[in-house]
Design a protein around this motif. Structure first.
Motif, PDB file in Angstrom:
ATOM      1  N   ASP A  95       0.704  -1.433   0.486  1.00 51.19           N
ATOM      2  CA  ASP A  95      -0.108   0.394  -0.493  1.00 51.19           C
ATOM      3  C   ASP A  95       0.578   1.348  -0.272  1.00 51.19           C
ATOM      4  OD1 ASP A  95       1.538   0.147   2.236  1.00 51.19           O
ATOM      5  OD2 ASP A  95      -0.944  -0.012   3.521  1.00 51.19           O
ATOM      6  N   CYS A  96       0.261   2.088   0.339  1.00 53.50           N
ATOM      7  CA  CYS A  96       1.229   3.715   0.051  1.00 53.50           C
ATOM      8  C   CYS A  96       2.068   3.766  -0.908  1.00 53.50           C
ATOM      9  CB  CYS A  96       1.944   4.006   1.857  1.00 53.50           C
ATOM     10  SG  CYS A  96       1.420   3.219   2.510  1.00 53.50           S
ATOM     11  N   TYR A  97       1.698   4.132  -2.035  1.00 59.08           N
ATOM     12  CA  TYR A  97       2.319   4.494  -3.288  1.00 59.08           C
ATOM     13  C   TYR A  97       3.681   5.250  -3.488  1.00 59.08           C
ATOM     14  CZ  TYR A  97      -1.676   1.168  -5.345  1.00 59.08           C
ATOM     15  OH  TYR A  97      -2.285   0.170  -5.859  1.00 59.08           O
ATOM     16  N   GLY A  98       2.816   6.568  -2.443  1.00 55.37           N
ATOM     17  CA  GLY A  98       3.348   7.624  -2.241  1.00 55.37           C
ATOM     18  C   GLY A  98       4.960   7.027  -1.452  1.00 55.37           C
ATOM     19  N   ASP A  99       5.315   6.420  -1.050  1.00 55.25           N
ATOM     20  CA  ASP A  99       6.193   5.350   0.050  1.00 55.25           C
ATOM     21  C   ASP A  99       7.429   5.035  -0.545  1.00 55.25           C
ATOM     22  OD1 ASP A  99       7.505   4.401   3.173  1.00 55.25           O
ATOM     23  OD2 ASP A  99       6.835   2.543   2.025  1.00 55.25           O
ATOM     24  N   ILE A 100       8.158   5.292  -0.597  1.00 53.05           N
ATOM     25  CA  ILE A 100       9.489   4.910  -0.751  1.00 53.05           C
ATOM     26  C   ILE A 100      10.158   3.410  -1.390  1.00 53.05           C
ATOM     27  CG2 ILE A 100      11.271   5.174   0.702  1.00 53.05           C
ATOM     28  CD1 ILE A 100      12.924   6.749  -0.973  1.00 53.05           C
ATOM     29  N   SER A 101       9.150   2.650  -0.461  1.00 48.36           N
ATOM     30  CA  SER A 101       9.494   1.102  -1.064  1.00 48.36           C
ATOM     31  C   SER A 101       8.867   0.431  -2.219  1.00 48.36           C
ATOM     32  CB  SER A 101       9.064   0.696   0.136  1.00 48.36           C
ATOM     33  OG  SER A 101       7.842   0.723   0.141  1.00 48.36           O
ATOM     34  N   TYR A 102       7.706   1.747  -2.285  1.00 48.22           N
ATOM     35  CA  TYR A 102       6.801   1.124  -3.763  1.00 48.22           C
ATOM     36  C   TYR A 102       7.868   1.592  -4.532  1.00 48.22           C
ATOM     37  CZ  TYR A 102       3.820   2.052  -7.647  1.00 48.22           C
ATOM     38  OH  TYR A 102       2.803   2.024  -8.907  1.00 48.22           O
ATOM     39  N   TYR A 103       8.771   2.864  -5.175  1.00 41.69           N
ATOM     40  CA  TYR A 103       9.016   3.173  -5.711  1.00 41.69           C
ATOM     41  C   TYR A 103      10.937   2.227  -5.952  1.00 41.69           C
ATOM     42  CZ  TYR A 103       6.047   6.738  -6.717  1.00 41.69           C
ATOM     43  OH  TYR A 103       5.303   7.884  -6.939  1.00 41.69           O
ATOM     44  N   ALA A 104      11.362   1.733  -4.691  1.00 42.89           N
ATOM     45  CA  ALA A 104      12.571   0.515  -4.410  1.00 42.89           C
ATOM     46  C   ALA A 104      11.672  -0.286  -5.326  1.00 42.89           C
ATOM     47  CB  ALA A 104      13.027   0.372  -3.067  1.00 42.89           C
ATOM     48  N   PHE A 105      10.183  -0.820  -4.961  1.00 44.42           N
ATOM     49  CA  PHE A 105      10.151  -2.182  -5.714  1.00 44.42           C
ATOM     50  C   PHE A 105       9.862  -2.019  -6.923  1.00 44.42           C
ATOM     51  CE2 PHE A 105       6.054  -4.512  -7.385  1.00 44.42           C
ATOM     52  CZ  PHE A 105       6.015  -5.559  -6.910  1.00 44.42           C
ATOM     53  N   LEU A 106       9.684  -0.955  -7.803  1.00 39.79           N
ATOM     54  CA  LEU A 106       9.747  -0.701  -9.318  1.00 39.79           C
ATOM     55  C   LEU A 106      11.616  -0.530  -9.714  1.00 39.79           C
ATOM     56  CD1 LEU A 106       7.284   2.142  -9.720  1.00 39.79           C
ATOM     57  CD2 LEU A 106       6.939  -0.175  -9.759  1.00 39.79           C
ATOM     58  N   CYS A 135      13.617  -2.572  -8.582  1.00 34.54           N
ATOM     59  CA  CYS A 135      13.584  -4.566  -8.138  1.00 34.54           C
ATOM     60  C   CYS A 135      12.832  -4.810  -9.337  1.00 34.54           C
ATOM     61  CB  CYS A 135      13.452  -4.693  -7.487  1.00 34.54           C
ATOM     62  SG  CYS A 135      14.783  -4.565  -5.707  1.00 34.54           S
ATOM     63  N   ARG A 136      11.563  -4.500  -9.752  1.00 32.13           N
ATOM     64  CA  ARG A 136      10.925  -5.272 -10.672  1.00 32.13           C
ATOM     65  C   ARG A 136      11.455  -4.833 -12.335  1.00 32.13           C
ATOM     66  NH1 ARG A 136       7.456  -7.759 -13.316  1.00 32.13           N
ATOM     67  NH2 ARG A 136       5.224  -7.136 -14.752  1.00 32.13           N
ATOM     68  N   PHE A 137      12.444  -3.610 -11.870  1.00 31.42           N
ATOM     69  CA  PHE A 137      13.035  -2.953 -13.982  1.00 31.42           C
ATOM     70  C   PHE A 137      14.009  -3.818 -13.930  1.00 31.42           C
ATOM     71  CE2 PHE A 137      10.468   0.772 -13.033  1.00 31.42           C
ATOM     72  CZ  PHE A 137       9.069   0.393 -13.658  1.00 31.42           C
ATOM     73  N   GLY A 138      14.467  -4.289 -12.607  1.00 33.17           N
ATOM     74  CA  GLY A 138      15.540  -4.581 -13.104  1.00 33.17           C
ATOM     75  C   GLY A 138      17.349  -3.741 -13.205  1.00 33.17           C
TER      76      GLY A 138
END
Length: 96
Positions: free
Chosen positions: A31-42, A44-47
Motif C-alpha cells: 500500500d502507500c504508493y507514495g512510500d519510497i518502498s514502492y519505488y524501490a519495488f519498481l 527491483c521489478r525493472f531489474g
C-alpha cells in the motif's frame, strides 16, 4: 530489512504478468504508493537494482532529485519521474 512485498514477489514461482506495477504492488499486499518502498519495488521489478538495499538507496536518491527538480517533473507521475531519472539523470552519472 527487506520489504515483505518484495519477498513475496521474489518467491512467487508464477507472478502475474497481466497486472500493472501498482496492481502488482497491491497483489502482494503493498500500500502507500507514495512510500519510497514502492519505488524501490519498481526498481527491483525493472531489474535496475540487484537487491533490496541497492533499490532503497536508489529510490532515496531519486526522491531527493525529484524534490529538487519540481519544475522539471511538474505534471509527471512518480512513476514517470522515476523513469526519467533512470533514463536521463541516473545513467548520466556513469558517463561523467
Amino acid at each position: 530489512m527487506v520489504n515483505e512485498v518484495y519477498l513475496k514477489f521474489l518467491n512467487d514461482p508464477n507472478p502475474p504478468t497481466h497486472l500493472a506495477e501498482d496492481e502488482l504492488w497491491e497483489y502482494y499486499g503493498g500500500d502507500c504508493y507514495g512510500d519510497i518502498s514502492y519505488y524501490a519495488f519498481l526498481l527491483c521489478r525493472f531489474g535496475e537494482a540487484s537487491n533490496w538495499t541497492t533499490a532503497m538507496v536508489m529510490a532515496d536518491k531519486w526522491s531527493d532529485w525529484d524534490r529538487r527538480n519540481k519544475s522539471l517533473t511538474e505534471g509527471m507521475s512518480g512513476y514517470d519521474s522515476l523513469l526519467h531519472w533512470l533514463n536521463v539523470e541516473y545513467v548520466g552519472l556513469y558517463y561523467k
